[in-house]
Write an enzyme that holds these catalytic residues in place. Sequence first.
Site, short mmCIF file in Angstrom:
data_model
loop_
_atom_site.label_atom_id
_atom_site.label_comp_id
_atom_site.label_asym_id
_atom_site.label_seq_id
_atom_site.Cartn_x
_atom_site.Cartn_y
_atom_site.Cartn_z
N LYS A 279 0.84 -1.20 0.00
CA LYS A 279 0.00 0.00 0.00
C LYS A 279 0.88 1.25 0.00
O LYS A 279 2.01 1.20 0.46
CB LYS A 279 -0.85 0.03 1.27
CG LYS A 279 -2.01 -0.94 1.30
CD LYS A 279 -2.83 -0.76 2.56
CE LYS A 279 -3.97 -1.76 2.64
NZ LYS A 279 -4.98 -1.58 1.59
N ASP A 349 -2.87 -7.59 -1.69
CA ASP A 349 -3.60 -6.69 -0.81
C ASP A 349 -5.08 -7.08 -0.70
O ASP A 349 -5.81 -6.55 0.13
CB ASP A 349 -3.46 -5.25 -1.32
CG ASP A 349 -3.83 -4.22 -0.27
OD1 ASP A 349 -3.99 -4.60 0.91
OD2 ASP A 349 -3.95 -3.03 -0.64
N GLU A 351 -6.36 -9.55 0.73
CA GLU A 351 -6.09 -10.67 1.64
C GLU A 351 -7.29 -11.06 2.50
O GLU A 351 -7.41 -12.20 2.92
CB GLU A 351 -4.90 -10.31 2.54
CG GLU A 351 -5.22 -9.47 3.79
CD GLU A 351 -5.77 -8.08 3.49
OE1 GLU A 351 -5.54 -7.59 2.37
OE2 GLU A 351 -6.44 -7.49 4.36
N ARG A 353 -10.48 -11.41 1.90
CA ARG A 353 -11.37 -12.44 1.35
C ARG A 353 -10.76 -13.82 1.43
O ARG A 353 -11.48 -14.81 1.48
CB ARG A 353 -11.75 -12.05 -0.10
CG ARG A 353 -10.58 -11.99 -1.04
CD ARG A 353 -10.89 -11.23 -2.32
NE ARG A 353 -10.89 -9.78 -2.12
CZ ARG A 353 -11.25 -8.89 -3.03
NH1 ARG A 353 -11.66 -9.28 -4.23
NH2 ARG A 353 -11.21 -7.60 -2.75
N1 BES Z 1 -8.20 -3.67 4.33
C1 BES Z 1 -8.31 -3.28 2.99
C2 BES Z 1 -9.58 -2.48 2.69
C3 BES Z 1 -9.70 -1.15 3.37
C4 BES Z 1 -9.26 0.00 2.74
C5 BES Z 1 -10.31 -1.03 4.60
C6 BES Z 1 -9.38 1.22 3.34
C7 BES Z 1 -10.46 0.20 5.20
C8 BES Z 1 -9.99 1.33 4.58
C9 BES Z 1 -8.33 -4.50 2.10
O1 BES Z 1 -7.57 -5.57 2.53
C10 BES Z 1 -7.76 -4.09 0.78
O2 BES Z 1 -6.61 -3.75 0.75
N2 BES Z 1 -8.57 -4.15 -0.27
C11 BES Z 1 -8.13 -3.79 -1.58
C12 BES Z 1 -8.68 -4.80 -2.55
C13 BES Z 1 -8.14 -4.64 -3.95
C14 BES Z 1 -6.65 -4.95 -3.97
C15 BES Z 1 -8.89 -5.57 -4.85
C16 BES Z 1 -8.66 -2.39 -1.88
O3 BES Z 1 -9.79 -2.09 -1.49
O4 BES Z 1 -7.94 -1.60 -2.46
ZN ZN Z 2 -7.28 -5.69 4.54
MN MN Z 3 -5.55 -5.41 1.94
#
Ligand code: BES
Ligand code: ZN
Ligand code: MN
Length: 506
Positions: A279, A349, A351, A353
Site C-alpha cells: 500500500k 492486498d 487478503e 477475502r
Molecule cells: N483492508 C483493505 C480495505 C480497506 C481499505 C479497509 C481502506 C479500510 C480502509 C483491504 O484488505 C484491501 O486492501 N482491499 C483492496 C482490494 C483490492 C486490492 C482488490 C482495496 O480495497 O484496495
Molecule cells: Zn485488509
Molecule cells: Mn488489503
Amino acid sequence: MQIDVRRVTPLRHKTPCLVVGVDEGKNTTPLLKELDQLLHGALTRAVRSGEFKGKSGETLLLSGVKPLAAERLLLVGLGKGQHGRDERLRQGAGQAAALLQGRRLSGFSLVLATFCGNMTPAAVAGIVSEGILLGSYRFDRYRTENADTRPQSLQTVTLLAATAADVAAATAAVTAAEAVCRGVVLARDLVNEPGNVKSPEYLATQARNIAAAGGMRCSVLERKQLEEEGWGALLGVAQGSAREPRLIVLEYQGAGEGERPLALVGKGVVFDAGGISLKPAEKMDEMKMDMAGAAAVLGTLQAAAALRLPVNLVGIIPAVENLPSGTAYRPGDILTSLSGRTVEILNTDAEGRLILADALTCAKRYNPRAVIDLATLTGACIIALGHHASAVLGNNEALIQALLKAGETSGERLWQLPLWEEYGAQIKSEVADVKNTGGRPAGTITAAAFLQTFAADLTWAHLDIAGTAWEEKGRGDVPKGGTGVGVRLLVCYLQQQIERDRRKKA
Ligand code: BES
Ligand code: ZN
Ligand code: MN
C-alpha cells in the site's frame, strides 16, 4: 462511570450541570418556560439571537444559573421531526457527555422528560445512556504526559425521571445499555490498539479472557494445526509476517444444546500493509484497524453473554498480519483453500477475502442456521457509501432484510448492494478455480462474489465495514478512531430475532 436514575425535581436538583434537551422550534415546553423565567429570559434571548435554536448538533452552556440548584445549565439541540430522532438523541447525549468531560466536570444530570418526545422514559434512558457511555469514550492509555490537558473521566451521571415506575423501567434500560456499550468499548479498544501490540496471539488472549469472563468456550488453532487441516488461503496471507497466525473460535450457549447457532465471522488482519502489493505510505497507519470485524464479533459475544441472550452463537476469527517480506506470498501464486478450491492471487492486498474464505468453510462444521461475516474488506465500499453506512450483501433476502431493519433501529445503518450472477465473471480464473480480485469496477460486490463461492451451502450475509469502522473527525457519540461498529447492530439483530421467535411461538 456510574449512571443512575433518580426521581427528583430538576430545578431543585444540585448537580455540576443540568442537561436539558430542546426540540427545534419547541422551546415553549412547561419546563423550558419555567427555566427561561427563572433565568430572566436567557433562553428567549439565545433563540432570538440565533445562538441556539435546538438544531441537532447545537449546544448552549450557561453558568451562573441561580436560582437553579445546578451550577450550570446545558441545552442540547435535538433537531426536528420523528425520522432519525433516536440517533439524534444518542448523538446529543454523546456530545453533551464529551463536552462536559472536556470541561473536567465530575458528572452531570440529564432531565429525561426533555428528551422524550413521544417515546417512553425507559426507551430514552437506554438511548441516552448509550450516547453518554460512547460519547465520553477516550483511548488515552498511552498518553503519559500533560495529564491536565486531558479530560478526566466523568464519575456519576444521573438521569432524572418523573415517577417511581419510570425510575424502575429506566434503570433496567440503563443496565442493558451498559452491557452493550461495554461490548462496543471493547471493540473500540481493540481497534485502537497499535499494531505492535496486537498480534494474532494478542487477539487470541483477549478472546480467551472474554470467554472466561462470560462462561464461553474458546479454542485457538495455531500454525501446526492449521497446516494439518489445510487452511491454505489463510496460511498464504500469514506467511509474510514473523508473527504466527491464529484461528480463534468462541462459543456462547444461551439456548438449548440442539439449537443451531448463528455464526459470526470477523476479519482479523491485525495490520494490513498490503503485502508484496504494498500500500502507499499515506494513511497506512490506519490499517491497524483491519481487524475491526474481529473486534465486532468479540464485542458482540461479550455483550450477548452479559445480556444472557437466549441464542447460541459461534464467533470465528481468522487472525493474521499481511506484510511484505522474503517469505511473503506473491502475485501469481495459487493457494489451495480449506475447501479444496484453488485461488489465483493477483493482488496480495486482497487478503481479507482469503482468510474469510477459509473461515466460512470452517463455519460449516457448526451447522449454523445463518452466517454473518463482518470485514473491513474493500476501499471501494468507502467510494460507494462513504462513512455513513456499511454495505450488506448475501445469498438470503430474509437475512438481509432483518439486518437492514436492525441497522435502522440501532443507528448503525446498512445499505444493500446487488450480488447478481453477472458479477461472478470478474473473478473467474484461467489457471485456478477463482481469482482474488475482480478489477476496479464494483470492487465491493466482486469481493462479496468471491466470498459467496465459499458460502455455497450456507445462509449467509456479508457486511463490508471499511467505511464505518474508523472515524476520522469525531462526532456525537463516536470520538476519533475505532467506532466499534457492528456490536450494536448485531445485538439489536439478535434481540429482534428473539422477539420475532417469541411472537411466533405465542
Ligand atoms: N483492508 C483493505 C480495505 C480497506 C481499505 C479497509 C481502506 C479500510 C480502509 C483491504 O484488505 C484491501 O486492501 N482491499 C483492496 C482490494 C483490492 C486490492 C482488490 C482495496 O480495497 O484496495
Ligand atoms: Zn485488509
Ligand atoms: Mn488489503
